[in-house]
Design a protein around this motif. Structure first.
Motif, PDB file in Angstrom:
ATOM      1  N   HIS A   1      -6.758  -8.550   2.991  1.00  0.00           N
ATOM      2  CA  HIS A   1      -7.746  -7.488   2.787  1.00  0.00           C
ATOM      3  C   HIS A   1      -7.460  -6.723   1.498  1.00  0.00           C
TER       4      HIS A   1
ATOM      5  N   GLU B   1      -5.529  -2.145 -10.305  1.00  0.00           N
ATOM      6  CA  GLU B   1      -4.648  -3.077  -9.607  1.00  0.00           C
ATOM      7  C   GLU B   1      -3.826  -2.307  -8.581  1.00  0.00           C
TER       8      GLU B   1
ATOM      9  N   PHE C   1       0.646  -1.877  -3.510  1.00  0.00           N
ATOM     10  CA  PHE C   1       1.173  -1.193  -2.348  1.00  0.00           C
ATOM     11  C   PHE C   1       2.375  -1.951  -1.833  1.00  0.00           C
TER      12      PHE C   1
ATOM     13  N   VAL D   1      -9.993  -0.074  -0.911  1.00  0.00           N
ATOM     14  CA  VAL D   1      -9.547  -0.551   0.399  1.00  0.00           C
ATOM     15  C   VAL D   1     -10.297   0.182   1.512  1.00  0.00           C
TER      16      VAL D   1
ATOM     17  N   VAL E   1     -12.392  -4.008  -2.672  1.00  0.00           N
ATOM     18  CA  VAL E   1     -11.275  -4.282  -3.569  1.00  0.00           C
ATOM     19  C   VAL E   1     -11.746  -4.998  -4.834  1.00  0.00           C
TER      20      VAL E   1
ATOM     21  N   LEU F   1      -3.288 -14.278  -6.108  1.00  0.00           N
ATOM     22  CA  LEU F   1      -3.891 -14.071  -4.786  1.00  0.00           C
ATOM     23  C   LEU F   1      -5.303 -13.469  -4.866  1.00  0.00           C
TER      24      LEU F   1
ATOM     25  N   GLU G   1       4.999  -3.926  -0.116  1.00  0.00           N
ATOM     26  CA  GLU G   1       4.991  -4.923   0.969  1.00  0.00           C
ATOM     27  C   GLU G   1       3.596  -5.207   1.501  1.00  0.00           C
ATOM     28  N   MET G   2       2.599  -4.803   0.770  1.00  0.00           N
ATOM     29  CA  MET G   2       1.253  -4.958   1.298  1.00  0.00           C
ATOM     30  C   MET G   2       0.420  -5.912   0.455  1.00  0.00           C
ATOM     31  N   THR G   3       0.975  -6.441  -0.589  1.00  0.00           N
ATOM     32  CA  THR G   3       0.154  -7.279  -1.461  1.00  0.00           C
ATOM     33  C   THR G   3       0.792  -8.640  -1.714  1.00  0.00           C
ATOM     34  N   LEU G   4       1.803  -8.984  -0.918  1.00  0.00           N
ATOM     35  CA  LEU G   4       2.434 -10.292  -1.102  1.00  0.00           C
ATOM     36  C   LEU G   4       2.411 -11.074   0.201  1.00  0.00           C
ATOM     37  N   ILE G   5       2.221 -12.381   0.085  1.00  0.00           N
ATOM     38  CA  ILE G   5       2.307 -13.264   1.245  1.00  0.00           C
ATOM     39  C   ILE G   5       3.648 -13.995   1.153  1.00  0.00           C
TER      40      ILE G   5
ATOM     41  N   VAL H   1      -2.660  -8.033   3.989  1.00  0.00           N
ATOM     42  CA  VAL H   1      -2.496  -8.374   2.584  1.00  0.00           C
ATOM     43  C   VAL H   1      -3.769  -9.027   2.054  1.00  0.00           C
TER      44      VAL H   1
ATOM     45  N   LYS I   1      -6.095   4.570  -1.741  1.00  0.00           N
ATOM     46  CA  LYS I   1      -6.843   3.475  -1.113  1.00  0.00           C
ATOM     47  C   LYS I   1      -8.330   3.572  -1.442  1.00  0.00           C
TER      48      LYS I   1
ATOM     49  N   MET J   1      -6.007  -7.787  -1.083  1.00  0.00           N
ATOM     50  CA  MET J   1      -6.184  -8.610  -2.265  1.00  0.00           C
ATOM     51  C   MET J   1      -7.624  -9.116  -2.404  1.00  0.00           C
ATOM     52  N   GLY J   2      -8.524  -8.481  -1.699  1.00  0.00           N
ATOM     53  CA  GLY J   2      -9.938  -8.790  -1.884  1.00  0.00           C
ATOM     54  C   GLY J   2     -10.412 -10.028  -1.145  1.00  0.00           C
TER      55      GLY J   2
ATOM     56  N   ARG K   1       0.985  -9.337 -12.194  1.00  0.00           N
ATOM     57  CA  ARG K   1      -0.457  -9.342 -11.910  1.00  0.00           C
ATOM     58  C   ARG K   1      -1.195  -8.362 -12.811  1.00  0.00           C
TER      59      ARG K   1
END
Lengths: 267, 334
Positions: free
Chosen positions: B213, A97, A100, A68, A88, A117, A102-106, B211, A63, B215-216, A173
């Motif tokens: 956060h 890049e 993480f 982060v 970030v 994103l 389940e932490m970078t998708l909506i 998320v 992180k 992703m900036g 990405r």
């Protein structure tokens, strides 16, 4: 074997400076000293398997690299020159890049938007208007390159995708934005057998494209399969930093357990 | 995001029947409105006259702006309990200032409630975004604070329209301007939310702040923007209410909060955040307007109407959940 003296960097003979160098990184969370002066070098196209038990500081370290959270002390060098990663976006500008789990998708947004994103393509004339067409085109193109079926419909909502397909977005990405270093935190967790295979193949494809990778996992067999080098953290310290072939999976596993028991950490 | 109908052309295996049902589900508020309109019209035929329908729309406009405010918050994954209080306070403060200080140019007076609404929203946004306080608690606190401030600045009295310049009353009192400006505002907000970077980031933050956060995207900044926008539209709502009533009643804004939830949710804006289409909010606004008008023609007491609004929120949440599940089951098969 589990002493600090086993840290062995002499094995590597690189002509170029490391892509990323961490020197004496410290991090405190209140009174907890989460990272106690960690050094780490990562070279171009290298896959590092970062292992260690819960609370070892693996996620904290990555992180910090990803911007982060902020380090409390220490230096970071990127291709030989000192850099400050404050957020970030700083990390992204360098080419780092994060992937993480389940932490970078909506979930409620579509594939195209998820790939872009935070870095959405905007209209060339009107700066803040989104250019959906180009985002979908680019998404389809890059997913097709990866041989993914998701390329057919970049307007599909991400929550309907399988674990492997979601991982594919993250890799897309990294390719699209020409990342130099990808951090994968537990990318194989909750995946089917086929999904795991896909992720491991992705990591190999990153390597072929000269993209370096930090791969964190509790599943040592997965790490062992693709990593060039194994880095073991324990309670915020680097215990081991060796080419993979020096150890077998069983030895690594024993090492982690020994450290855990030695420090009387609740398992 | 809703993309069902667009999928049709892309995915050949996707049948027309499924595309149609997806389209209907995503925009379910419209069939629901039409059905309600027909049923209530059969009971009370006066509702069927075209002038009555136009009047219902006109009657709903001030509330409609407050619904826009709540919708933006819900899409951003937060709720604004202070919406109604901002409506009342911003309109009252502006009214008092215009009444007491006659020197203010009438044209400039139009900006006052909007500006005060924005300030109230920014205040909320500062505490929620930058001080990371819970949105529920913050807006609950400011709901009471703005409500009290409204009564204090008014010294307990309604401001009669005679004290206010005609241009100030114009937006809310002129039917044509009122309706058309609302529709323009809806389209502008829709373009903002769907086609601009900060707009889509509201959906992202609504989907997951963590998320965002990662992703900036700074969730603190986005929350500040969300609540500022909410305050801004609550202020506009206050201006339109003033014009519609041709006065600033001391009770202004008291019955705004619950209808905003009911209308936004019935329009398909999910309480989970990150989902919803602002265009459908027009349907939700109309639906509420018809029900309200129906209740008025039957001279239902205000107390009973409050009970009705309470149940409407519950029904809307149930309806939304049912619709989302149905929609998911179709999309999963694609």
């Amino acid at each position: 074997m589990n002493e600090k003296s086993t840290v062995n960097l002499e094995h590597y003979e690189h002509t170029k400076p490391p892509l990323l160098s961490l020197r004496n990184i410290h991090k405190y969370f209140g009174k907890v000293h989460a990272l106690k002066g960690v050094d780490l070098d990562i070279y171009e196209g290298e896959v590092i398997g970062l292992i260690g038990d819960n609370g070892a500081g693996k996620s904290t370290l990555t992180k910090i690299i990803a911007g982060v959270i902020k380090k409390d002390a220490g230096e970071i060098y990127w291709m030989g020159s000192k850099v400050e990663i404050k957020n970030v976006n700083d990390a992204r500008k360098l080419g780092i890049e994060v992937a993480f789990q389940e932490m970078t998708l909506i979930d409620s947004l579509d594939i195209g938007l998820n790939i872009f994103l935070g870095r959405e393509i905007t209209n060339q004339r009107i700066p803040w208007i989104l250019d959906y067409n180009r985002m979908y085109q680019e998404s389809s193109r890059i997913l097709r390159q990866l041989g993914l079926r998701t390329s057919e419909n970049p307007k599909r909502e991400v929550r309907f995708l399988s674990g492997g397909e979601k991982q594919g977005i993250v890799v897309a990405r990294a390719m699209l934005f020409h990342s130099k270093l990808v951090i994968l935190d537990e990318p194989t967790r909750n995946l089917s057998v086929a999904g795991v295979r896909m992720v491991l193949d992705f990591i190999r494809s990153l390597k072929e494209r000269k993209i370096a990778c930090i791969f964190i996992s509790h599943t040592l067999h997965h790490v062992y399969e693709v990593a060039d080098r194994i880095v073991l953290l324990s309670l915020g310290e680097k215990i081991l930093d060796v080419p993979k072939l020096q150890y077998t999976v069983e030895e690594l596993e024993r090492l982690i357990i020994e450290r855990t028991l030695k420090h009387n950490v609740s398992v | 995001m809703e993309c069902g109908i667009k999928m049709k052309s892309r995915n050949q295996g996707f049948r027309l029947r499924e595309a149609t049902s997806l389209f209907l589900l995503e925009n379910a508020v419209w069939p629901l409105f039409i059905a309600t309109y027909l049923i209530l019209g059969i009971i009370q035929p006066v509702i069927f006259s075209p002038t009555f329908l136009t009047y219902i729309l006109y009657l709903s406009i001030p509330l409609g702006f407050a619904i826009i405010a709540q919708t933006i918050c819900l899409i951003g994954g937060v709720l604004d309990l202070s919406v109604g209080s901002i409506v009342g306070f911003s309109a009252m403060l502006a009214g008092v200032i215009i009444k007491e200080f006659k020197l203010i140019p009438p044209e400039l007076s139009l900006i006052l409630p909007v500006f005060f609404g924005l300030l109230c929203g920014m205040f909320n946004g500062y505490f929620i975004g930058f001080l990371k306080l819970n949105p529920f608690i913050v807006t609950l606190a400011t709901m009471m604070a703005y409500q009290g401030l409204k009564i204090i600045v008014a010294r307990g009295f309604t401001i009669p329209g005679g004290y206010l310049p005609e241009i100030y009353l114009f937006p809310g009192s002129n039917m044509v301007f009122s309706i058309s400006s609302f529709l323009v505002a809806i389209v502008l907000v829709w373009i903002f939310l769907r086609y601009t970077k900060p707009g889509i980031h509201i959906y992202v933050v609504g989907g997951s702040q963590d998320v965002a956060h990662m992703m900036g995207i700074d969730p603190r900044k986005m929350l500040f923007i969300i609540f500022s926008l909410s305050g801004l539209f609550a202020g506009i709502s206050g201006l339109y209410y003033t014009g519609f009533n041709r006065s600033v009643p001391i009770t202004l804004g008291n019955e705004v909060l619950f209808p905003t939830f009911a209308a936004a949710i019935i329009s398909g804006v999910s309480l989970k955040g990150g989902r919803g289409n602002i265009l459908n909010v027009v349907g939700g606004t109309l639906l509420l307007g018809v029900i309200e008008a129906f209740l008025v023609t039957y001279a239902i007491s205000p107390e009973a109407r409050i009970v009705g609004y309470g149940f409407m929120v519950l029904i809307a949440v149930l309806f939304n959940q049912f619709r989302d599940n149905l929609r998911d089951s179709i999309l999963r098969r694609v």
